[in-house]
Scaffold this motif. Structure first.
Motif, mmCIF file in Angstrom:
data_model
loop_
_atom_site.group_PDB
_atom_site.id
_atom_site.type_symbol
_atom_site.label_atom_id
_atom_site.label_comp_id
_atom_site.label_asym_id
_atom_site.label_seq_id
_atom_site.Cartn_x
_atom_site.Cartn_y
_atom_site.Cartn_z
ATOM 1 N N PRO A 26 12.834 16.809 115.203
ATOM 2 C CA PRO A 26 12.144 18.034 115.627
ATOM 3 C C PRO A 26 11.555 18.757 114.426
ATOM 4 O O PRO A 26 12.137 18.756 113.340
ATOM 5 N N GLU A 27 10.382 19.366 114.621
ATOM 6 C CA GLU A 27 9.755 20.091 113.525
ATOM 7 C C GLU A 27 10.590 21.284 113.079
ATOM 8 O O GLU A 27 10.641 21.620 111.906
ATOM 9 N N TYR A 71 12.158 17.565 122.377
ATOM 10 C CA TYR A 71 11.542 17.852 123.676
ATOM 11 C C TYR A 71 12.101 19.107 124.342
ATOM 12 O O TYR A 71 11.684 19.437 125.454
ATOM 13 N N THR A 73 11.691 22.329 123.574
ATOM 14 C CA THR A 73 10.623 23.316 123.761
ATOM 15 C C THR A 73 9.601 22.841 124.787
ATOM 16 O O THR A 73 9.042 23.639 125.544
ATOM 17 N N SER A 74 9.368 21.537 124.852
ATOM 18 C CA SER A 74 8.392 20.990 125.800
ATOM 19 C C SER A 74 8.726 21.347 127.237
ATOM 20 O O SER A 74 7.837 21.548 128.066
ATOM 21 N N GLN A 216 1.968 15.223 120.428
ATOM 22 C CA GLN A 216 2.052 16.594 120.934
ATOM 23 C C GLN A 216 2.663 16.692 122.330
ATOM 24 O O GLN A 216 2.812 17.798 122.846
ATOM 25 N N ASN A 219 7.723 17.821 120.092
ATOM 26 C CA ASN A 219 7.600 18.724 118.944
ATOM 27 C C ASN A 219 8.277 18.090 117.729
ATOM 28 O O ASN A 219 9.334 18.530 117.292
ATOM 29 N N TYR A 220 7.645 17.042 117.214
ATOM 30 C CA TYR A 220 8.213 16.348 116.059
ATOM 31 C C TYR A 220 7.180 16.106 114.966
ATOM 32 O O TYR A 220 7.344 15.240 114.107
ATOM 33 N N PRO A 233 -0.081 21.937 120.089
ATOM 34 C CA PRO A 233 1.028 21.383 120.877
ATOM 35 C C PRO A 233 1.414 22.282 122.045
ATOM 36 O O PRO A 233 1.676 21.791 123.150
ATOM 37 N N ASP A 234 1.437 23.596 121.819
ATOM 38 C CA ASP A 234 1.794 24.525 122.897
ATOM 39 C C ASP A 234 0.816 24.415 124.063
ATOM 40 O O ASP A 234 1.220 24.426 125.231
ATOM 41 N N GLN A 237 1.397 21.069 125.926
ATOM 42 C CA GLN A 237 2.631 21.075 126.705
ATOM 43 C C GLN A 237 2.545 22.027 127.899
ATOM 44 O O GLN A 237 3.148 21.765 128.948
#
Length: 253
Positions: A26-27, A71, A73-74, A216, A219-220, A233-234, A237
């Motif tokens: 994860p980032e 994943y 946050t996804s 995307q 979140n990695y 990415p936001d 997702q």
């Protein structure tokens, strides 16, 4: 003589390449906020304080070599907005193909949810298809993120949705298109608003997110060989969540 199927060939190549020790992490750590996390050695369960047990739970296979925490946050908004349970699986060596029965096994432990949708990203999506192929009675629907099925599910009476991204350069489009025959009848749409009214059982909805990339969907960070995104990415997702919400709603799941 035993012949390897395409997924097993991929696994063998990974083994020979010696890349088990290199995973996408994860980032950043996710701030849980109102999200409730229950973590075991086998999965990460996400839920809100007001779980709606009448709604189907979602069980998810991560992409190849991607840490499952990437994943959280996804799926966060799907959990908090819909009060729906999401289970992100932990798999051996971060390779879902090594645990292709895990979704079927884990959902039996979450006894307060009576129906389940299974999905996955990339190699995890193909693994989800294997689980459906072997345990069709366990799932009420299937969703794929940048993935395809090498197992013949065309006659399976499930609603399916396949979400891709226009700037994804990791997904092999030739294989993706060749294997469409393994999923139920194709319906193409360009936005969640175009989803048909009413059940899509026995159909596969195909939806491409303009400007998105392979990595995307989680979140990695960036992924080797991927394209350059023109949306965040936001944003990508959010479009995934909006599609899944409407897909689940019209199929009464």
């Amino acid at each position: 003589m035993y012949l390897l199927n395409p997924i097993q060939k991929i696994l063998l190549l990974l083994l020979l390449s010696g890349i088990f020790s290199c995973s996408y992490l994860p980032e950043e750590k996710v701030g849980a906020g109102d999200l409730i996390l229950e973590e075991t050695a086998d999965y990460i369960l996400l839920k809100s304080a007001f779980v709606d047990v009448s709604k189907a739970g979602i069980v998810f296979y991560p992409g190849g070599l991607v840490d499952p925490h990437a994943y959280i946050t996804s799926f966060k908004d799907l959990v908090l907005e819909d009060n729906r349970v999401v289970v992100i699986l932990k798999v051996s060596a971060n390779l879902a193909i090594l645990n292709s029965k895990k979704a079927s096994s884990v959902i039996s432990e979450v006894t307060y949810i009576n129906q389940w949708i299974v999905g996955g990203h990339s190699l995890g999506g193909s693994t989800a298809c294997i689980d459906v192929f072997n345990h069709p009675d366990n799932f009420k629907g299937l969703f794929l993120l940048a993935a395809y099925s090498v197992n013949d599910l065309a006659a399976y009476n499930l609603p399916c949705v396949s979400i891709t991204a226009s700037h994804d350069e990791v997904l092999e489009l030739a294989s993706f298109n060749e294997n469409k025959v393994n999923l139920p009848e194709e319906i193409n749409i360009s936005s969640p608003a175009e989803l048909p009214i009413g059940s899509t059982v026995g159909k596969t909805i195909y939806y491409e997110i303009e400007g998105g990339t392979h990595a995307q969907f989680g979140n990695y960070g960036s992924q080797e060989g991927d394209g350059m995104a023109i949306i965040s990415p936001d944003a990508q997702q959010l479009l995934v969540i909006k599609m899944l919400q409407k897909f689940l709603l019209i199929n009464q799941l």
